[in-house]
Design a protein around this motif. Structure first.
Motif, short mmCIF file in Angstrom:
data_model
loop_
_atom_site.label_atom_id
_atom_site.label_comp_id
_atom_site.label_asym_id
_atom_site.label_seq_id
_atom_site.Cartn_x
_atom_site.Cartn_y
_atom_site.Cartn_z
N TRP A 126 53.31 25.74 -9.11
CA TRP A 126 52.21 25.00 -8.49
C TRP A 126 52.42 23.48 -8.56
O TRP A 126 52.03 22.76 -7.64
N VAL A 171 42.84 31.56 -8.89
CA VAL A 171 44.06 31.38 -8.10
C VAL A 171 43.83 31.85 -6.66
O VAL A 171 44.26 31.20 -5.70
N ARG A 226 46.99 21.99 -5.63
CA ARG A 226 48.17 22.56 -6.28
C ARG A 226 48.32 22.00 -7.70
O ARG A 226 48.63 22.74 -8.63
N HIS A 250 44.21 29.52 -3.34
CA HIS A 250 45.00 29.86 -2.15
C HIS A 250 44.15 29.74 -0.88
O HIS A 250 44.62 29.24 0.15
N VAL A 294 45.68 23.66 -10.05
CA VAL A 294 46.02 25.02 -10.47
C VAL A 294 47.23 25.00 -11.42
O VAL A 294 47.27 25.74 -12.40
N GLY A 295 48.19 24.12 -11.14
CA GLY A 295 49.31 23.98 -12.07
C GLY A 295 48.84 23.58 -13.46
O GLY A 295 49.34 24.09 -14.47
#
Length: 182
Positions: free
Chosen positions: A114, A71, A88, A75, A91-92
């Protein structure tokens, strides 16, 4: 420096995807980042290495640390490529996988946190919408999940009509979405 960094990223991708050599991939991504500190691809690669470590780690403490590293690097990738919604979504999706393992509400919430910006950036991506739908359903946000399910199924139907076979939702996902609507 940028071309050299891109070469390191490509080699890291090869190490990670084809050979499964995590330490080699990590070293190449770090080398890319040292040559081009603005490389979002290098950060994304480091994020993927951390996620693969999480997938294979059996010690909960080490798994949590690997996930947090993933994570953190995601970022960093977003900071370098702010309009890249696929990071995004990725990661979601990881948070969805983590939720499947832990059944912890905060992991389902992480997935929504996310996925929602990714879907807002690409409101016609039925796969991303389906992922968001399933995470909302895990949080018992059924009204919102139902609305997104309808949208994902509508877009999937359009993709079928247009012959976009690369965008078809898998049959099991379609069944899950339909079950939310009925």
């Amino acid at each position: 420096p940028v071309l050299l960094a891109q070469n390191y990223v490509s080699a890291g991708d090869q190490d990670l995807a084809v050979a499964g050599r995590l330490l080699d991939a990590q070293g190449r991504y770090q080398a890319a980042l040292s040559h081009d500190p603005l490389s979002s691809d290098a950060c994304r690669g480091l994020s993927r290495v951390a996620f693969v470590r999480w997938q294979h780690e059996r010690d909960d403490r080490l798994a949590d640390s690997a996930f947090a590293d993933g994570v953190k690097w995601a970022h960093a990738a977003i900071a370098r490529d702010t309009h890249n919604a696929s990071i995004r979504h990725e990661v979601g999706h990881w948070y969805q996988q983590r939720y499947a393992r832990t059944k912890a509400r905060e992991d389902a919430e992480g997935a929504v946190d996310w996925l929602l910006p990714a879907v807002r950036a690409y409101p016609t991506n039925s796969t991303w919408i389906a992922d968001l739908t399933l995470s909302l359903s895990a949080l018992d946000q059924q009204d919102e999940a139902r609305a997104y399910a309808q949208r994902a199924l509508y877009l999937d139907e359009l993709n079928h009509r247009a012959g976009h076979i690369d965008r078809y939702l898998p049959d099991d996902v379609v069944a899950r979405l339909k079950s939310l609507i009925e």
